[in-house]
Design an enzyme around this catalytic site. Structure first.
Site, PDB file in Angstrom:
ATOM      1  N   HIS A  58      48.980 -13.555 -10.685  1.00 45.07           N
ATOM      2  CA  HIS A  58      47.793 -13.244  -9.793  1.00 45.07           C
ATOM      3  C   HIS A  58      47.017 -14.852 -10.376  1.00 45.07           C
ATOM      4  CE1 HIS A  58      48.246  -8.792  -9.750  1.00 45.07           C
ATOM      5  NE2 HIS A  58      49.611  -9.428  -9.913  1.00 45.07           N
TER       6      HIS A  58
ATOM      7  N   ASP B 196      40.431  -7.704  -9.776  1.00 44.22           N
ATOM      8  CA  ASP B 196      41.540  -7.446  -9.192  1.00 44.22           C
ATOM      9  C   ASP B 196      41.984  -5.946  -9.604  1.00 44.22           C
ATOM     10  OD1 ASP B 196      44.785  -7.899  -8.717  1.00 44.22           O
ATOM     11  OD2 ASP B 196      44.513  -9.487 -10.623  1.00 44.22           O
TER      12      ASP B 196
ATOM     13  N   SER C 268      58.339 -16.465 -11.011  1.00 44.33           N
ATOM     14  CA  SER C 268      58.620 -16.921 -12.722  1.00 44.33           C
ATOM     15  C   SER C 268      58.426 -15.619 -14.136  1.00 44.33           C
ATOM     16  CB  SER C 268      56.812 -16.924 -12.608  1.00 44.33           C
ATOM     17  OG  SER C 268      55.922 -16.123 -12.817  1.00 44.33           O
TER      18      SER C 268
ATOM     19  N   HIS D  65      63.288 -12.246  -4.990  1.00 39.17           N
ATOM     20  CA  HIS D  65      63.246 -10.756  -5.082  1.00 39.17           C
ATOM     21  C   HIS D  65      61.655 -10.051  -4.857  1.00 39.17           C
ATOM     22  CE1 HIS D  65      60.047 -14.361  -7.201  1.00 39.17           C
ATOM     23  NE2 HIS D  65      59.285 -13.125  -7.502  1.00 39.17           N
TER      24      HIS D  65
ATOM     25  N   GLY E  28      53.857 -14.719  -3.681  1.00 39.09           N
ATOM     26  CA  GLY E  28      53.901 -15.962  -3.593  1.00 39.09           C
ATOM     27  C   GLY E  28      55.139 -16.579  -2.974  1.00 39.09           C
ATOM     28  N   SER E  29      56.504 -16.390  -3.435  1.00 40.91           N
ATOM     29  CA  SER E  29      58.080 -16.959  -3.043  1.00 40.91           C
ATOM     30  C   SER E  29      58.015 -16.285  -1.639  1.00 40.91           C
ATOM     31  CB  SER E  29      58.689 -16.207  -3.487  1.00 40.91           C
ATOM     32  OG  SER E  29      58.732 -16.607  -5.612  1.00 40.91           O
TER      33      SER E  29
ATOM     34  N   GLU F  49      55.835 -18.849   0.475  1.00 37.92           N
ATOM     35  CA  GLU F  49      56.406 -20.458   0.794  1.00 37.92           C
ATOM     36  C   GLU F  49      57.162 -20.331   1.274  1.00 37.92           C
ATOM     37  OE1 GLU F  49      56.909 -20.702  -3.403  1.00 37.92           O
ATOM     38  OE2 GLU F  49      54.369 -20.756  -3.517  1.00 37.92           O
TER      39      GLU F  49
HETATM   40  O1  LIG Z   1      61.539 -22.729 -10.595  1.00 42.85           O
HETATM   41  C1  LIG Z   1      60.504 -22.638 -10.090  1.00 42.85           C
HETATM   42  C2  LIG Z   1      59.938 -21.107 -10.274  1.00 42.85           C
HETATM   43  C3  LIG Z   1      59.470 -20.254  -9.234  1.00 42.85           C
HETATM   44  N1  LIG Z   1      58.062 -20.787  -8.867  1.00 42.85           N
HETATM   45  C4  LIG Z   1      56.816 -20.599  -8.345  1.00 42.85           C
HETATM   46  O2  LIG Z   1      56.872 -19.260  -8.620  1.00 42.85           O
HETATM   47  C5  LIG Z   1      56.108 -18.389  -8.413  1.00 42.85           C
HETATM   48  C6  LIG Z   1      56.220 -17.145  -8.259  1.00 42.85           C
HETATM   49  O3  LIG Z   1      55.169 -16.237  -7.834  1.00 42.85           O
HETATM   50  P1  LIG Z   1      55.792 -14.895  -6.849  1.00 42.85           P
HETATM   51  O4  LIG Z   1      56.513 -14.811  -5.693  1.00 42.85           O
HETATM   52  O5  LIG Z   1      54.965 -14.115  -6.600  1.00 42.85           O
HETATM   53  O6  LIG Z   1      56.065 -14.067  -8.172  1.00 42.85           O
HETATM   54  P2  LIG Z   1      56.260 -13.725 -10.077  1.00 42.85           P
HETATM   55  O7  LIG Z   1      56.080 -15.024 -10.176  1.00 42.85           O
HETATM   56  O8  LIG Z   1      57.450 -13.213 -10.308  1.00 42.85           O
HETATM   57  O9  LIG Z   1      55.572 -12.962  -9.184  1.00 42.85           O
HETATM   58  C7  LIG Z   1      55.770 -11.725 -10.056  1.00 42.85           C
HETATM   59  O10 LIG Z   1      53.954 -11.505 -10.431  1.00 42.85           O
HETATM   60  C8  LIG Z   1      53.221 -10.735  -9.968  1.00 42.85           C
HETATM   61  C9  LIG Z   1      52.261 -10.902 -10.003  1.00 42.85           C
HETATM   62  O11 LIG Z   1      52.268  -9.578 -11.012  1.00 42.85           O
HETATM   63  C10 LIG Z   1      53.704  -9.472  -9.094  1.00 42.85           C
HETATM   64  O12 LIG Z   1      53.461  -9.085  -7.796  1.00 42.85           O
HETATM   65  C11 LIG Z   1      55.225 -10.573  -8.568  1.00 42.85           C
HETATM   66  O13 LIG Z   1      56.000  -9.035  -7.774  1.00 42.85           O
HETATM   67  C12 LIG Z   1      56.042 -10.543  -9.734  1.00 42.85           C
HETATM   68  O14 LIG Z   1      57.693 -10.924  -9.432  1.00 42.85           O
HETATM   69  C13 LIG Z   1      56.262 -19.469  -6.589  1.00 42.85           C
HETATM   70  O15 LIG Z   1      54.585 -19.912  -6.157  1.00 42.85           O
HETATM   71  C14 LIG Z   1      57.526 -20.265  -6.976  1.00 42.85           C
HETATM   72  O16 LIG Z   1      57.501 -20.993  -6.107  1.00 42.85           O
HETATM   73  C15 LIG Z   1      58.177 -22.087  -8.919  1.00 42.85           C
HETATM   74  O17 LIG Z   1      57.588 -23.540  -8.444  1.00 42.85           O
HETATM   75  N2  LIG Z   1      59.792 -23.502  -9.845  1.00 42.85           N
END
Ligand SMILES: O=c1ccn([C@@H]2O[C@H](COP(=O)(O)OP(=O)(O)O[C@H]3O[C@H](CO)[C@@H](O)[C@H](O)[C@H]3O)[C@@H](O)[C@H]2O)c(=O)[nH]1
Length: 472
Positions: free
Chosen positions: A20, A120, A291, A364, A368-369, A372
């Site tokens: 977030h 939020d 993450s 998953h 964000g993913s 992207e």
């Molecule tokens: O090796 C890695 C792994 C991840 N990322 C980045 O990490 C971010 C991940 O964000 P997101 O896809 O939103 O996933 P999460 O970090 O897992 O977000 C979690 O946290 C959010 C807020 O709690 C929830 O809404 C999601 O469902 C939950 O998966 C992205 O920008 C990726 O590019 C990297 O750069 N490198």
């Protein structure tokens, strides 16, 4: 970027999760680039995890750390300040810590009142606090609007007994206030998880998020989202809550403000790049689950063996597991070494997704993913775990932008065969061409910088036109 006319002071107070806080930070930089001043508020450790503010914006972005007092961090592990630092059953304690920031946030807002605050889902107490200080507030969702339409019961429906969803089955389909056809809904194993709630099994403490109050009390809604993805849901939300909705666009990588010399020649990236460069264009499956998520042994095994069975080249960003007993199947890495890489480190995801060798993104469905992946026009293969991820997967599957791995309806388990089949469908099977075409088209819309900048400008105009009365 052109500056918008009236300078605003905007505060941001995201939930204690890096998933977030990062999108709020990206938005802060975009607003600052247009001449507005921003106060982004979190706790010391979370603020410390943020990347550097670009030097030309340092005078406009204030990162404020509010410490969690010892009396509010009972039962939280030492130094834990975000959902990344804890297990899901410790969420109730993180929420208590977040609520405990109320007093210091109030002092901060009093000492330097912003024009607006973006808040939020977890701070239902913030709108009345902001209003008492004559600060207007925007509910800012990092996920699409369909989450609110699905999970919350709008006030207008409260007199309607039939609108109440009390039985688990009620969540398998769209609620009755969704007037258009949609396949949105949870699976039986997800509903079961939802009804069990998030609680600490040892103490029985449950989490008390008042989602309805949080969303109902805002002056208007905004989301990291856009009409191209979900106009029907954004319109529905405005109608059922009788409030304006102004998305900020998807904040695509192309609109984000980067620090200029950001590790382009970093040796880790150069190693990854050299492997990707050797692969055929559009041939590689990239796998990364965000993450926070940690896979259990059974899921990790099926996933690995599914990748092996698919015969496809892959790059797997598999974070180090907290539970060191969970591991890849015996001999897996040797057997796949000629066509697969498993990287147990944080990887530069954007650079990988941008590489022309990537064809499919196995995700998953963290918001964000997904953004992207779609930005680069990659077909998504989806294995959601949390409830917001599940809804993302349902909607994207319906829009033919992704393929969800079929799971056992009762326990959520999946097989290596279904992994291999879904990956091949997404990447090479003729029947999968519809997904590849749709993902490419969505990629053009998501990467359209002007389009998404227009969303930002409209959002800021709304803030400027509704500027709160002056405060003394
Ligand atoms: O090796 C890695 C792994 C991840 N990322 C980045 O990490 C971010 C991940 O964000 P997101 O896809 O939103 O996933 P999460 O970090 O897992 O977000 C979690 O946290 C959010 C807020 O709690 C929830 O809404 C999601 O469902 C939950 O998966 C992205 O920008 C990726 O590019 C990297 O750069 N490198």
């Amino acid at each position: 970027m052109a500056k918008t006319d009236k300078q605003l002071h905007i505060a941001m107070f995201p939930w204690l999760a890096m998933g977030h806080i990062y999108p709020n930070f990206e938005l802060a930089k975009i607003f600052a680039q247009k001449g507005h001043s921003i106060t982004l508020i979190s706790t010391p450790r979370n603020i410390g995890r943020l990347p550097q503010v670009p030097s030309h914006l340092e005078h406009l972005i204030k990162l404020v750390s509010l410490p969690i007092l010892p009396k509010h961090r009972e039962n939280l592990p030492d130094n834990a300040e975000s959902s990344n630092d804890i297990t899901p059953n410790q969420i109730p304690y993180l929420k208590m810590a977040y609520d405990g920031l109320q007093e210091s946030l109030s002092q901060l807002l009093k000492s330097s009142p912003p024009d607006w605050i973006l808040y939020d889902f977890a701070s239902e107490w913030l709108p009345p606090l902001a209003r008492s200080l004559q600060v207007q507030c925007v509910f800012f969702g990092i996920s699409p609007a369909w989450n609110i339409c699905f999970f919350d019961t709008p006030k207008a429906q409260l007199g309607n007994a039939a609108a109440f969803r009390t039985k688990p089955e009620d969540y398998l389909r769209p609620p009755q206030w969704v007037p258009f056809h949609s396949n949105i809904g949870l699976k039986p194993y997800e509903v079961k998880k939802m009804f069990e709630g998030i609680s600490d099994k040892e103490t029985g403490n449950t989490v008390s998020f008042n989602f309805n109050k949080a969303v109902s009390d805002c002056d208007f809604f905004s989301f990291r989202s856009c009409n191209e993805l979900e106009s029907e849901w954004l319109n529905l939300l405005a109608e059922i809550y009788k409030k304006p909705v102004a998305p900020v666009g998807v904040i695509p990588p192309s609109c984000q403000v980067r620090v200029v010399d950001e590790e382009d020649n970093n040796t880790e990236w150069l190693k990854i790049k050299s492997w990707l460069d050797k692969q055929q264009p559009g041939s590689v499956v990239y796998i990364a689950f965000g993450s926070e998520l940690e896979l259990g042994q059974q899921d990790l095994t099926e996933l690995a063996l599914g990748l092996e069975l698919s015969g496809l080249p892959f790059f797997w960003a598999l974070k180090k597991q907290r539970d060191s007993s969970v591991d890849l199947p015996d001999g897996f890495q040797d057997r796949i070494s000629d066509r697969g890489v498993v990287c147990k480190d944080w990887v530069p995801q954007l650079k990988i997704l941008a590489h022309e060798s990537i064809g499919v993104y196995f995700t998953h469905c963290g918001p964000g993913s997904v953004i992207e992946g779609l930005h680069f026009g990659r077909v998504l293969v989806m294995l959601p775990y949390l409830l917001d991820q599940a809804l993302f997967a349902r909607v994207l599957e319906e829009k033919k932008l992704g393929i969800e791995i079929p799971r056992n309806e009762e326990d959520g388990s999946f097989t290596r065969n279904s992994v291999a089949k879904s990956l091949r469908l997404a990447l090479i099977d003729v029947e999968g061409s519809i997904y590849r075409e749709k993902a490419k088209k969505m990629g053009l819309l998501f990467s359209d910088k002007d389009r998404h900048e227009e969303y930002i400008n409209k959002f800021l105009e709304r803030l400027q036109n509704n500027k709160a009365p002056s405060k003394n």
